[in-house]
Design a protein around this motif. Structure first.
Motif, short mmCIF file in Angstrom:
data_model
loop_
_atom_site.label_atom_id
_atom_site.label_comp_id
_atom_site.label_asym_id
_atom_site.label_seq_id
_atom_site.Cartn_x
_atom_site.Cartn_y
_atom_site.Cartn_z
N GLN A 47 39.27 71.69 64.82
CA GLN A 47 39.07 71.03 66.11
C GLN A 47 37.73 71.43 66.72
O GLN A 47 36.98 70.60 67.23
CB GLN A 47 40.20 71.38 67.08
N ARG A 48 37.42 72.72 66.66
CA ARG A 48 36.16 73.20 67.26
C ARG A 48 34.95 72.69 66.49
O ARG A 48 33.92 72.37 67.08
CB ARG A 48 36.16 74.71 67.34
N MET A 49 35.05 72.62 65.17
CA MET A 49 33.93 72.10 64.38
C MET A 49 33.71 70.62 64.67
O MET A 49 32.57 70.17 64.80
CB MET A 49 34.19 72.32 62.89
N ARG A 50 34.81 69.84 64.76
CA ARG A 50 34.66 68.42 65.08
C ARG A 50 34.00 68.23 66.44
O ARG A 50 33.14 67.38 66.62
CB ARG A 50 36.01 67.71 65.01
N ALA A 51 34.40 69.04 67.43
CA ALA A 51 33.82 68.94 68.77
C ALA A 51 32.33 69.28 68.73
O ALA A 51 31.50 68.61 69.36
CB ALA A 51 34.55 69.86 69.73
N MET A 52 31.97 70.33 67.98
CA MET A 52 30.57 70.73 67.89
C MET A 52 29.73 69.63 67.22
O MET A 52 28.66 69.26 67.72
CB MET A 52 30.45 72.02 67.08
N TYR A 53 30.22 69.09 66.11
CA TYR A 53 29.47 68.06 65.42
C TYR A 53 29.42 66.75 66.20
O TYR A 53 28.45 66.01 66.10
CB TYR A 53 30.02 67.83 64.01
N GLN A 58 25.65 62.92 68.89
CA GLN A 58 25.27 62.13 70.07
C GLN A 58 23.88 62.48 70.60
O GLN A 58 23.36 61.79 71.47
CB GLN A 58 26.32 62.30 71.17
N GLU A 59 23.26 63.53 70.07
CA GLU A 59 21.92 63.90 70.50
C GLU A 59 20.92 62.86 69.99
O GLU A 59 21.09 62.29 68.91
CB GLU A 59 21.53 65.27 69.96
#
Length: 79
Positions: A47-53, A58-59
């Protein structure tokens, strides 16, 4: 933009040259076991990796990188 590169025919192996993938218990005992994460830990990391990526995707793409890609595409088209 990208071209698919298939394996050349001269790199193909006949079926009789495929590696033996059968398990050998004597070799397994010599190798340390692979540690496994509990399910909740693996899920949290995912979950945390998906949120980070998701934030990274979006950058905006830097202009100098876009310029480099356009130059490379131009060189591919001219070949």
């Amino acid at each position: 933009m990208q071209k698919r590169l298939d394996m050349p025919d001269d790199c193909a192996r006949p079926d009789d040259e495929l590696p033996d993938l059968t398990r050998h218990p004597e070799h397994d005992a010599a190798q340390p076991s692979v540690p496994r994460l509990p399910g909740f830990a693996a899920q949290l990391i995912g979950q945390r990796m998906r949120a980070m990526y998701e934030n990274i995707v979006q950058e905006p793409i830097p202009d100098d990188l876009l310029s480099l890609v356009r130059k490379l595409e131009g060189k591919e088209d001219s070949e």
